[in-house]
Motif scaffolding. Structure first.
Motif, PDB file in Angstrom:
ATOM      1  N   ASN A  91       0.944  -1.302  -0.112  1.00 46.05           N
ATOM      2  CA  ASN A  91       0.226  -0.015  -0.031  1.00 46.05           C
ATOM      3  C   ASN A  91       1.043   0.960  -0.023  1.00 46.05           C
ATOM      4  OD1 ASN A  91      -1.598   2.123   0.475  1.00 46.05           O
ATOM      5  ND2 ASN A  91      -2.434   1.124   2.260  1.00 46.05           N
ATOM      6  N   PRO A  92       0.844   1.974  -1.124  1.00 51.58           N
ATOM      7  CA  PRO A  92       1.838   3.164  -1.130  1.00 51.58           C
ATOM      8  C   PRO A  92       1.495   4.199  -0.175  1.00 51.58           C
ATOM      9  CG  PRO A  92       0.310   2.889  -3.357  1.00 51.58           C
ATOM     10  CD  PRO A  92       0.275   1.879  -2.398  1.00 51.58           C
ATOM     11  N   THR A  93       0.133   4.350   0.430  1.00 51.99           N
ATOM     12  CA  THR A  93      -0.087   5.160   1.437  1.00 51.99           C
ATOM     13  C   THR A  93      -0.084   4.691   2.561  1.00 51.99           C
ATOM     14  OG1 THR A  93      -2.400   4.971   1.030  1.00 51.99           O
ATOM     15  CG2 THR A  93      -1.141   6.694  -0.207  1.00 51.99           C
ATOM     16  N   ALA A  94       0.276   3.498   2.702  1.00 50.66           N
ATOM     17  CA  ALA A  94       0.453   3.037   4.139  1.00 50.66           C
ATOM     18  C   ALA A  94       1.198   3.918   5.286  1.00 50.66           C
ATOM     19  CB  ALA A  94       1.026   1.690   4.310  1.00 50.66           C
ATOM     20  N   THR A  95       0.718   4.295   6.278  1.00 53.54           N
ATOM     21  CA  THR A  95       1.147   5.031   7.490  1.00 53.54           C
ATOM     22  C   THR A  95       1.154   4.269   8.631  1.00 53.54           C
ATOM     23  OG1 THR A  95       0.452   6.933   6.306  1.00 53.54           O
ATOM     24  CG2 THR A  95       1.237   7.379   8.657  1.00 53.54           C
ATOM     25  N   ASN A  96       2.338   4.311   9.560  1.00 48.96           N
ATOM     26  CA  ASN A  96       2.380   3.617  10.735  1.00 48.96           C
ATOM     27  C   ASN A  96       1.953   4.611  11.744  1.00 48.96           C
ATOM     28  OD1 ASN A  96       3.626   3.118  13.351  1.00 48.96           O
ATOM     29  ND2 ASN A  96       4.550   1.374  12.120  1.00 48.96           N
ATOM     30  N   SER A  97       0.911   4.357  12.435  1.00 47.35           N
ATOM     31  CA  SER A  97       0.273   5.439  13.283  1.00 47.35           C
ATOM     32  C   SER A  97       1.278   5.546  14.643  1.00 47.35           C
ATOM     33  CB  SER A  97      -1.186   4.861  13.764  1.00 47.35           C
ATOM     34  OG  SER A  97      -0.980   3.707  14.459  1.00 47.35           O
ATOM     35  N   SER A  98       2.004   4.739  14.927  1.00 53.10           N
ATOM     36  CA  SER A  98       3.007   5.149  16.043  1.00 53.10           C
ATOM     37  C   SER A  98       4.369   5.674  15.620  1.00 53.10           C
ATOM     38  CB  SER A  98       3.131   3.859  16.928  1.00 53.10           C
ATOM     39  OG  SER A  98       3.925   2.902  16.216  1.00 53.10           O
ATOM     40  N   SER A  99       4.781   5.214  14.741  1.00 55.82           N
ATOM     41  CA  SER A  99       6.010   5.861  14.100  1.00 55.82           C
ATOM     42  C   SER A  99       5.966   7.073  13.089  1.00 55.82           C
ATOM     43  CB  SER A  99       6.974   5.025  13.671  1.00 55.82           C
ATOM     44  OG  SER A  99       6.614   4.419  12.521  1.00 55.82           O
ATOM     45  N   GLY A 100       5.012   6.961  12.378  1.00 56.37           N
ATOM     46  CA  GLY A 100       4.985   7.851  11.256  1.00 56.37           C
ATOM     47  C   GLY A 100       5.377   7.444   9.810  1.00 56.37           C
ATOM     48  N   ALA A 101       5.981   6.216  10.065  1.00 55.61           N
ATOM     49  CA  ALA A 101       6.594   5.671   8.641  1.00 55.61           C
ATOM     50  C   ALA A 101       5.563   5.688   7.814  1.00 55.61           C
ATOM     51  CB  ALA A 101       7.083   4.394   9.175  1.00 55.61           C
ATOM     52  N   TYR A 102       6.096   5.740   6.433  1.00 52.73           N
ATOM     53  CA  TYR A 102       5.352   6.097   5.298  1.00 52.73           C
ATOM     54  C   TYR A 102       5.732   5.240   4.154  1.00 52.73           C
ATOM     55  CZ  TYR A 102       1.966   8.215   2.105  1.00 52.73           C
ATOM     56  OH  TYR A 102       1.114   8.837   0.905  1.00 52.73           O
ATOM     57  N   GLY A 103       4.451   4.788   3.318  1.00 48.81           N
ATOM     58  CA  GLY A 103       4.677   4.356   1.920  1.00 48.81           C
ATOM     59  C   GLY A 103       5.206   2.924   1.952  1.00 48.81           C
ATOM     60  N   LEU A 104       5.371   2.372   0.772  1.00 52.86           N
ATOM     61  CA  LEU A 104       5.608   0.958   0.375  1.00 52.86           C
ATOM     62  C   LEU A 104       6.830   0.489   1.488  1.00 52.86           C
ATOM     63  CD1 LEU A 104       5.631   0.940  -3.526  1.00 52.86           C
ATOM     64  CD2 LEU A 104       3.881  -0.200  -1.751  1.00 52.86           C
ATOM     65  N   VAL A 105       7.924   1.107   1.550  1.00 53.32           N
ATOM     66  CA  VAL A 105       8.989   0.678   2.048  1.00 53.32           C
ATOM     67  C   VAL A 105       9.056   1.418   3.753  1.00 53.32           C
ATOM     68  CG1 VAL A 105      10.191   0.189   0.103  1.00 53.32           C
ATOM     69  CG2 VAL A 105      10.385   2.620   1.270  1.00 53.32           C
ATOM     70  N   GLN A 106       7.976   2.057   4.071  1.00 54.19           N
ATOM     71  CA  GLN A 106       7.729   2.694   5.535  1.00 54.19           C
ATOM     72  C   GLN A 106       9.170   3.248   5.810  1.00 54.19           C
ATOM     73  OE1 GLN A 106       4.992   1.879   7.707  1.00 54.19           O
ATOM     74  NE2 GLN A 106       4.445   2.439   5.811  1.00 54.19           N
ATOM     75  N   ALA A 107       9.391   4.446   5.118  1.00 51.45           N
ATOM     76  CA  ALA A 107      10.462   5.279   5.268  1.00 51.45           C
ATOM     77  C   ALA A 107      10.270   6.050   6.366  1.00 51.45           C
ATOM     78  CB  ALA A 107      10.754   6.436   4.120  1.00 51.45           C
ATOM     79  N   LEU A 108      11.232   6.464   7.045  1.00 48.16           N
ATOM     80  CA  LEU A 108      10.875   7.311   8.511  1.00 48.16           C
ATOM     81  C   LEU A 108      11.943   8.342   8.519  1.00 48.16           C
ATOM     82  CD1 LEU A 108       9.082   7.557  11.145  1.00 48.16           C
ATOM     83  CD2 LEU A 108      10.855   6.142  12.184  1.00 48.16           C
ATOM     84  N   PRO A 109      11.895   9.359   8.269  1.00 47.98           N
ATOM     85  CA  PRO A 109      10.260   9.853   7.979  1.00 47.98           C
ATOM     86  C   PRO A 109      10.003   9.833   6.551  1.00 47.98           C
ATOM     87  CG  PRO A 109      11.699  11.729   8.176  1.00 47.98           C
ATOM     88  CD  PRO A 109      12.746  10.659   8.622  1.00 47.98           C
ATOM     89  N   GLY A 110       8.833   9.788   6.183  1.00 48.33           N
ATOM     90  CA  GLY A 110       8.499   9.492   4.759  1.00 48.33           C
ATOM     91  C   GLY A 110       9.129  10.380   3.821  1.00 48.33           C
ATOM     92  N   SER A 111       9.243  11.798   4.305  1.00 43.73           N
ATOM     93  CA  SER A 111       9.782  12.976   3.381  1.00 43.73           C
ATOM     94  C   SER A 111      11.186  12.588   3.005  1.00 43.73           C
ATOM     95  CB  SER A 111       9.847  14.104   4.142  1.00 43.73           C
ATOM     96  OG  SER A 111      10.558  14.048   5.468  1.00 43.73           O
ATOM     97  N   LYS A 112      11.976  11.614   3.571  1.00 48.41           N
ATOM     98  CA  LYS A 112      13.091  10.973   2.915  1.00 48.41           C
ATOM     99  C   LYS A 112      12.999  10.675   1.565  1.00 48.41           C
ATOM    100  CE  LYS A 112      15.069   8.761   6.877  1.00 48.41           C
ATOM    101  NZ  LYS A 112      15.851   7.402   7.407  1.00 48.41           N
ATOM    102  N   MET A 113      11.955  10.407   1.304  1.00 47.18           N
ATOM    103  CA  MET A 113      11.686   9.749  -0.166  1.00 47.18           C
ATOM    104  C   MET A 113      11.564  10.945  -1.369  1.00 47.18           C
ATOM    105  SD  MET A 113       9.354   6.395   0.278  1.00 47.18           S
ATOM    106  CE  MET A 113       8.073   7.233   1.173  1.00 47.18           C
ATOM    107  N   ALA A 114      11.540  12.052  -0.842  1.00 47.60           N
ATOM    108  CA  ALA A 114      11.443  13.103  -1.593  1.00 47.60           C
ATOM    109  C   ALA A 114      12.800  13.204  -2.627  1.00 47.60           C
ATOM    110  CB  ALA A 114      11.539  14.709  -0.915  1.00 47.60           C
ATOM    111  N   SER A 115      13.972  12.575  -2.081  1.00 39.38           N
ATOM    112  CA  SER A 115      15.202  12.575  -2.460  1.00 39.38           C
ATOM    113  C   SER A 115      14.966  11.968  -3.903  1.00 39.38           C
ATOM    114  CB  SER A 115      16.456  12.134  -1.809  1.00 39.38           C
ATOM    115  OG  SER A 115      16.029  10.727  -1.344  1.00 39.38           O
ATOM    116  N   ALA A 116      13.797  11.040  -4.317  1.00 36.01           N
ATOM    117  CA  ALA A 116      13.964  10.046  -5.197  1.00 36.01           C
ATOM    118  C   ALA A 116      12.792  10.718  -6.199  1.00 36.01           C
ATOM    119  CB  ALA A 116      13.586   8.731  -4.918  1.00 36.01           C
TER     120      ALA A 116
END
Length: 137
Positions: A73-98
């Motif tokens: 699920n590309p919009t998956a969000t971990n409610s406790s950590s805030g990790a986001y996306g398919l690979v659960q990047a933490l923070p999700g905004s790290k993926m902006a580099s791609a």
């Protein structure tokens, strides 16, 4: 009969149906979404990853991690950590580099995740080996 007249007397669903029938009769097509819209289904995201990771062993390892982390699920969000996306990047905004479309585009998330696995672990297979021991990567 004009569309504005129809809007005044019909429900929105009827207006869309009437407009679609009128467009079809006139030989026009109505698109449901723009062609460049990012796919969001698990099977679409998985197909994108398969194209990006042609090696079967690397794809399978990547797929196992993503299945455990987000269920594809590309919009998956971990409610406790805030990790986001398919690979659960933490923070999700790290993926902006791609790519700036990291919130919605599975290809951008896959690219970032693959780069992360390769740089941190050496490969998706090695990342999966780590995940199996630690249940995170």
């Amino acid at each position: 009969m004009s569309v504005s007249f129809i809007r005044r007397i019909a429900s929105p669903k009827k207006v869309l149906t009437t407009a679609a029938v009128a467009a079809a009769t006139a030989g026009m097509a109505l698109a449901a979404a723009p062609a460049q819209a990012a796919p969001t289904s698990a099977s679409s995201a998985k197909a994108i990853a398969h194209k990006m990771i042609p090696d079967a062993a690397q794809f399978n390892a990547f797929s196992k991690i993503v299945e455990h982390e987000s269920g594809w699920n590309p919009t998956a969000t971990n409610s406790s950590s805030g990790a986001y996306g398919l690979v659960q990047a933490l923070p999700g905004s790290k993926m902006a580099s791609a790519g700036s479309d990291w919130k919605t585009n599975p290809a951008t998330q896959i690219k970032w995740g693959l780069d992360y696995m390769n740089s941190r672990y050496g490969s998706p297979v090695k990342a999966w080996n780590f995940w199996q021991t630690n249940h995170w990567y």
